[in-house]
Motif scaffolding. Structure first.
Motif, PDB file in Angstrom:
ATOM      1  N   ILE A 331      -5.679 -19.145 -44.946  1.00  0.00           N
ATOM      2  CA  ILE A 331      -5.851 -20.058 -43.912  1.00  0.00           C
ATOM      3  C   ILE A 331      -6.102 -21.573 -44.814  1.00  0.00           C
ATOM      4  CG2 ILE A 331      -7.509 -21.199 -42.041  1.00  0.00           C
ATOM      5  CD1 ILE A 331      -7.423 -18.099 -41.048  1.00  0.00           C
ATOM      6  N   PRO A 332      -6.940 -21.609 -45.510  1.00  0.00           N
ATOM      7  CA  PRO A 332      -6.956 -22.987 -46.324  1.00  0.00           C
ATOM      8  C   PRO A 332      -5.745 -23.201 -46.993  1.00  0.00           C
ATOM      9  CG  PRO A 332      -8.768 -21.321 -47.031  1.00  0.00           C
ATOM     10  CD  PRO A 332      -8.137 -20.800 -45.871  1.00  0.00           C
ATOM     11  N   ALA A 333      -5.233 -22.148 -47.598  1.00  0.00           N
ATOM     12  CA  ALA A 333      -3.966 -22.430 -48.581  1.00  0.00           C
ATOM     13  C   ALA A 333      -2.910 -23.207 -47.790  1.00  0.00           C
ATOM     14  CB  ALA A 333      -3.602 -21.038 -49.129  1.00  0.00           C
ATOM     15  N   VAL A 334      -2.971 -22.988 -46.415  1.00  0.00           N
ATOM     16  CA  VAL A 334      -1.704 -23.773 -45.786  1.00  0.00           C
ATOM     17  C   VAL A 334      -2.379 -25.036 -44.717  1.00  0.00           C
ATOM     18  CG1 VAL A 334      -0.235 -21.534 -45.564  1.00  0.00           C
ATOM     19  CG2 VAL A 334      -1.998 -21.959 -43.623  1.00  0.00           C
ATOM     20  N   GLY A 335      -3.546 -25.434 -45.404  1.00  0.00           N
ATOM     21  CA  GLY A 335      -4.050 -26.597 -44.916  1.00  0.00           C
ATOM     22  C   GLY A 335      -4.944 -26.533 -43.620  1.00  0.00           C
ATOM     23  N   ARG A 336      -5.164 -25.183 -43.195  1.00  0.00           N
ATOM     24  CA  ARG A 336      -6.041 -25.214 -41.874  1.00  0.00           C
ATOM     25  C   ARG A 336      -7.462 -24.603 -42.216  1.00  0.00           C
ATOM     26  NH1 ARG A 336      -1.860 -24.579 -37.630  1.00  0.00           N
ATOM     27  NH2 ARG A 336      -3.704 -24.709 -36.139  1.00  0.00           N
ATOM     28  N   LYS A 337      -8.186 -24.529 -41.145  1.00  0.00           N
ATOM     29  CA  LYS A 337      -9.713 -24.117 -41.317  1.00  0.00           C
ATOM     30  C   LYS A 337      -9.984 -22.888 -40.626  1.00  0.00           C
ATOM     31  CE  LYS A 337     -11.926 -28.312 -42.310  1.00  0.00           C
ATOM     32  NZ  LYS A 337     -12.622 -29.525 -41.702  1.00  0.00           N
ATOM     33  N   LEU A 338     -10.859 -22.031 -41.288  1.00  0.00           N
ATOM     34  CA  LEU A 338     -11.093 -20.615 -40.684  1.00  0.00           C
ATOM     35  C   LEU A 338     -12.630 -21.136 -40.008  1.00  0.00           C
ATOM     36  CD1 LEU A 338     -10.533 -17.658 -39.702  1.00  0.00           C
ATOM     37  CD2 LEU A 338     -11.641 -17.024 -41.860  1.00  0.00           C
ATOM     38  N   LEU A 339     -12.684 -20.969 -38.748  1.00  0.00           N
ATOM     39  CA  LEU A 339     -14.087 -21.229 -38.123  1.00  0.00           C
ATOM     40  C   LEU A 339     -14.839 -19.974 -38.645  1.00  0.00           C
ATOM     41  CD1 LEU A 339     -14.464 -21.825 -34.438  1.00  0.00           C
ATOM     42  CD2 LEU A 339     -15.901 -23.037 -36.094  1.00  0.00           C
ATOM     43  N   LEU A 340     -16.019 -20.336 -39.318  1.00  0.00           N
ATOM     44  CA  LEU A 340     -16.709 -19.215 -39.962  1.00  0.00           C
ATOM     45  C   LEU A 340     -17.788 -18.940 -38.821  1.00  0.00           C
ATOM     46  CD1 LEU A 340     -17.210 -20.087 -43.731  1.00  0.00           C
ATOM     47  CD2 LEU A 340     -15.699 -18.508 -42.607  1.00  0.00           C
ATOM     48  N   SER A 341     -17.850 -17.631 -38.592  1.00  0.00           N
ATOM     49  CA  SER A 341     -18.959 -17.027 -37.757  1.00  0.00           C
ATOM     50  C   SER A 341     -19.972 -16.395 -38.486  1.00  0.00           C
ATOM     51  CB  SER A 341     -18.494 -16.372 -36.400  1.00  0.00           C
ATOM     52  OG  SER A 341     -17.306 -15.711 -36.601  1.00  0.00           O
ATOM     53  N   GLU A 342     -19.397 -14.881 -38.734  1.00  0.00           N
ATOM     54  CA  GLU A 342     -20.383 -14.049 -39.545  1.00  0.00           C
ATOM     55  C   GLU A 342     -19.518 -13.387 -40.723  1.00  0.00           C
ATOM     56  OE1 GLU A 342     -23.010 -11.139 -38.326  1.00  0.00           O
ATOM     57  OE2 GLU A 342     -23.425 -12.519 -36.672  1.00  0.00           O
ATOM     58  N   LEU A 343     -18.429 -14.253 -41.111  1.00  0.00           N
ATOM     59  CA  LEU A 343     -17.473 -13.572 -42.089  1.00  0.00           C
ATOM     60  C   LEU A 343     -18.278 -13.027 -43.427  1.00  0.00           C
ATOM     61  CD1 LEU A 343     -14.433 -13.149 -42.043  1.00  0.00           C
ATOM     62  CD2 LEU A 343     -14.276 -15.076 -43.475  1.00  0.00           C
ATOM     63  N   GLY A 344     -18.182 -11.798 -43.333  1.00  0.00           N
ATOM     64  CA  GLY A 344     -19.289 -11.295 -44.402  1.00  0.00           C
ATOM     65  C   GLY A 344     -18.454  -9.958 -45.360  1.00  0.00           C
ATOM     66  N   GLY A 345     -19.010  -9.536 -45.909  1.00  0.00           N
ATOM     67  CA  GLY A 345     -18.351  -8.309 -46.618  1.00  0.00           C
ATOM     68  C   GLY A 345     -17.942  -7.215 -45.856  1.00  0.00           C
ATOM     69  N   VAL A 346     -18.380  -5.938 -46.140  1.00  0.00           N
ATOM     70  CA  VAL A 346     -17.843  -4.906 -45.491  1.00  0.00           C
ATOM     71  C   VAL A 346     -18.908  -4.703 -44.304  1.00  0.00           C
ATOM     72  CG1 VAL A 346     -17.584  -2.229 -45.317  1.00  0.00           C
ATOM     73  CG2 VAL A 346     -17.168  -3.626 -47.379  1.00  0.00           C
TER      74      VAL A 346
END
Ligand code: PEP
Ligand code: MN
Length: 349
Positions: A331-346
């Motif tokens: 997503i950032p590589a193509v100039g967009r943003k990923l709204l972060l909620s709880e993006l965690g590990g496993v």
């Protein structure tokens, strides 16, 4: 034809334009952009000549003919991208929005477990079908209102907004009280009564492309919703029928940049129905984002082998999590943003 009002125009002047349009047999539809206000002249296709006199009215900057058959949906009507707001989540802006969840809501346990995984993986909207348009009348048809109640419960627990498909006016009237986005499915893309009802509902609408619809037919379907005064429309490419049978549908990713050029509406992609194959869902999700999609809608199931519908194309929780991890890089590589909620590990449900 759109009537571009000058920045300093007054509400009385806009009202006068609306009245004149009504006299000429058109309905004036206000489109409030960031930089300018335009009034779309909606009506039967007829001679545009009488509309030209509107250019002389006070407060009118200019009138612009729209050549496309879809008027309010077209880029000509609005230069800036439409952003649909759903409980603080902006769809169509700089964010890429990820919707995920089971094809069908099957039980309280199945939905709550799914919702927790979706939340934990960092996705933003919970999907779940409660009225299922099945090819066979003998297949599972959905939990209907009971399923809507479960979606509301899952939303209250996780904070995730929800989306469900409506298949007729009855299901629409029920769903509006329970969910945040109404989905109109591929099979109903040209159910014009339903499109009008969705337009009158004022709820955000996700409009899927019909399985044999051209881009123009799809945009005309969206026009039905906007012409009723509801601009909160999100388009969804979900694959079309072609001669190819190796995949369930042929996911037309070229439609994404094309439709974004033709229209100001957000466009998301459904790689689950687009391919019918869970092993193709992740690569096509990444490709969709790279093609400029404003988001994705993904089917997942806690145990895909036990799903009552579309198990073969459903990711399991680990696969959803892995997809989200990869999206975090794409997503950032193509100039967009990923709204972060709880993006965690496993994630653990
Ligand atoms: C669905 O989202 O479960 C569905 C039935 O999708 P489509 O209308 O794209 O087939
Ligand atoms: Mn499905």
């Amino acid at each position: 034809m759109v009537i571009v009002m000058s920045i300093s125009s007054t509400s009385e002047q806009m009202e006068a334009v609306n009245q004149r349009l009504a006299e000429l047999g058109f309905k004036g539809q206000l489109i409030r952009g960031v930089k300018r206000i335009v009034i779309g002249a909606v009506g039967e296709r007829r001679e545009d000549e009488p509309l030209k006199s509107l250019a002389l009215m006070p407060g009118v900057e200019k009138i612009v003919p729209i050549m496309k058959p879809y008027k309010m949906v077209s880029r000509e009507a609005r230069v800036t991208d439409t952003v649909v707001q759903i409980k603080g989540i902006a769809i169509g802006g700089e964010n890429a929005v990820i919707m995920a969840g089971p094809c069908s809501v099957e039980s309280r346990e199945q939905l709550l477990i799914s919702a927790r995984w979706v939340k934990k993986a960092g996705a933003h909207v919970l999907r779940g079908g409660t009225f299922k348009p099945r090819t066979s009348p003998y297949s599972f048809q959905g939990l209907e209102e009971k399923g809507l109640k479960l979606l509301r419960e899952a939303s209250l627990e996780t904070g995730l907004p929800t989306i469900t498909e409506v298949i007729d006016e009855r299901s629409l009237n029920l769903a509006v009280d329970y969910v945040d986005i109404l989905q109109i499915g591929a099979r109903n893309m040209q159910n014009f009564q339903l499109l009008r009802a969705a337009g009158q509902s004022r709820k955000p609408v996700l409009l899927k492309r019909g399985m044999a619809a051209t881009v123009e037919e799809w945009l005309m379907a969206a026009e039905y919703i906007l012409s009723e005064g509801n601009e909160k429309v999100i388009l969804c490419e979900r694959g079309i029928r072609t001669f190819e049978t190796a995949t369930r549908n042929t996911l037309d990713l070229s439609a994404v940049p094309l439709v974004k050029r033709l229209s100001h509406l957000p466009v998301i992609v459904d790689p689950s129905h687009g391919t019918g194959d869970r092993l193709l869902v992740r690569p096509m999700s990444l490709a969709a984002i790279a093609a400029g999609a404003d988001g994705l809608i993904i089917e997942m199931h806690p145990e895909p082998s036990k799903a009552l519908s579309d198990g073969a194309q459903s990711l399991n929780p680990e696969e959803l999590n892995f997809l989200m991890q990869q999206l975090k890089r794409i997503i950032p590589a193509v100039g967009r943003k990923l709204l972060l909620s709880e993006l965690g590990g496993v994630a653990h449900a």
